[in-house]
Scaffold this motif. Structure first.
Motif, PDB file in Angstrom:
ATOM      1  N   ARG A  62      62.899  80.754  53.496  1.00 43.63           N
ATOM      2  CA  ARG A  62      62.639  79.362  53.142  1.00 43.63           C
ATOM      3  C   ARG A  62      63.976  78.703  52.868  1.00 43.63           C
ATOM      4  N   ARG A  63      64.178  77.526  53.417  1.00 46.30           N
ATOM      5  CA  ARG A  63      65.451  76.836  53.262  1.00 46.30           C
ATOM      6  C   ARG A  63      65.465  76.022  51.983  1.00 46.30           C
ATOM      7  N   GLN A  64      66.490  76.259  51.181  1.00 45.61           N
ATOM      8  CA  GLN A  64      66.682  75.468  49.979  1.00 45.61           C
ATOM      9  C   GLN A  64      66.856  74.006  50.373  1.00 45.61           C
ATOM     10  N   ASP A  68      61.971  73.984  54.671  1.00 43.72           N
ATOM     11  CA  ASP A  68      61.601  74.505  55.988  1.00 43.72           C
ATOM     12  C   ASP A  68      61.497  76.016  55.870  1.00 43.72           C
ATOM     13  N   SER A  69      60.563  76.606  56.591  1.00 44.26           N
ATOM     14  CA  SER A  69      60.360  78.033  56.420  1.00 44.26           C
ATOM     15  C   SER A  69      59.956  78.722  57.712  1.00 44.26           C
ATOM     16  N   PHE A  70      60.084  80.028  57.689  1.00 43.02           N
ATOM     17  CA  PHE A  70      59.591  80.882  58.769  1.00 43.02           C
ATOM     18  C   PHE A  70      59.023  82.128  58.119  1.00 43.02           C
ATOM     19  N   ARG A  86      63.996  80.582  67.951  1.00 49.72           N
ATOM     20  CA  ARG A  86      64.224  79.133  67.971  1.00 49.72           C
ATOM     21  C   ARG A  86      63.832  78.519  66.631  1.00 49.72           C
ATOM     22  N   ARG A  87      62.715  78.963  66.087  1.00 49.27           N
ATOM     23  CA  ARG A  87      62.263  78.452  64.788  1.00 49.27           C
ATOM     24  C   ARG A  87      63.226  78.872  63.670  1.00 49.27           C
ATOM     25  N   LEU A  88      63.730  80.096  63.744  1.00 48.59           N
ATOM     26  CA  LEU A  88      64.697  80.558  62.746  1.00 48.59           C
ATOM     27  C   LEU A  88      66.005  79.781  62.858  1.00 48.59           C
TER      28      LEU A  88
END
Length: 201
Positions: A62-64, A68-70, A86-88
């Motif tokens: 999860r991006r601080q 956004d997350s994967f 691509r999502r990462l």
């Protein structure tokens, strides 16, 4: 040359792979090959043992700031899943420039293996992933702790934390696994992980 984690967890010196002795002028090498000269003389690239583990590999991040997350499988049937990568890449993008780059999937292997060894199913909180040369240069001007030849610029590094896990504990385990570079930033509460040469600071 290796450095150990300092007492109290404070910064104990520059990364020996990315320190002043390894500086490469940014204009001299294309962005994706920026660190080739550094890595060529720094020993074998790590993360090889990770690649042989498991039929599938998964990661939760999860991006601080953006959230956004994967969460899912990014490697199956002997190959990396392009859509997952691509999502990462998007999650690990340079936020200040809104720019993505193909991240080195071995970084995800390192992170996945560390999480598995820590018996954690929590999402890594990503503080910093890819950095453009411009972003990295700006960070380096503001702080001596930022290398001017950072593996972040090649999509090979992430600064992250794992909820419920102590940063010192995470850094020590990752360093003992010898999968790549490990930097402890205990004062800031995160750990640098990369898929470059084995080293610690």
């Amino acid at each position: 040359m290796r450095r150990s984690f300092g007492h109290g967890g404070l910064w104990s010196g520059a990364c020996p792979c990315c320190g002043p002795e390894a500086l490469v002028p940014e204009h001299a090498v294309p962005r994706r090959g920026l660190l080739a000269a550094v890595l060529a003389g720094a020993g074998a690239v790590a993360a090889g043992p990770v690649l042989a583990q498991g039929a599938t590999r998964s990661l939760r991040v999860r991006r601080q700031v953006t959230n956004d997350s994967f969460s899912g499988v990014y490697f199956r049937d002997g190959r990396y899943d392009r859509e997952a990568l691509r999502r990462l890449d998007f999650v690990f993008r340079d936020l200040s420039r809104a720019e993505t780059t193909p991240m080195d999937p071995r970084l995800f292997d390192v992170m996945s293996t560390v999480a598995r060894q820590m018996d954690s199913d929590e999402s890594f909180e990503v503080v910093s992933g890819y950095r453009t040369p411009e972003t990295n240069a700006g960070n380096a001007r503001r702080s001596t702790r930022v290398s001017r030849v950072s593996l972040h610029m090649s999509g090979m590094a992430a600064d992250c934390r794992l909820p419920g896990r102590n940063s010192m504990q995470l850094a020590r385990l990752a360093a003992d696994m010898r999968l790549g570079g490990v930097g402890l930033y205990q004062r800031d509460g995160f750990v640098h992980l990369d898929c470059g040469p084995v080293r610690r600071w």
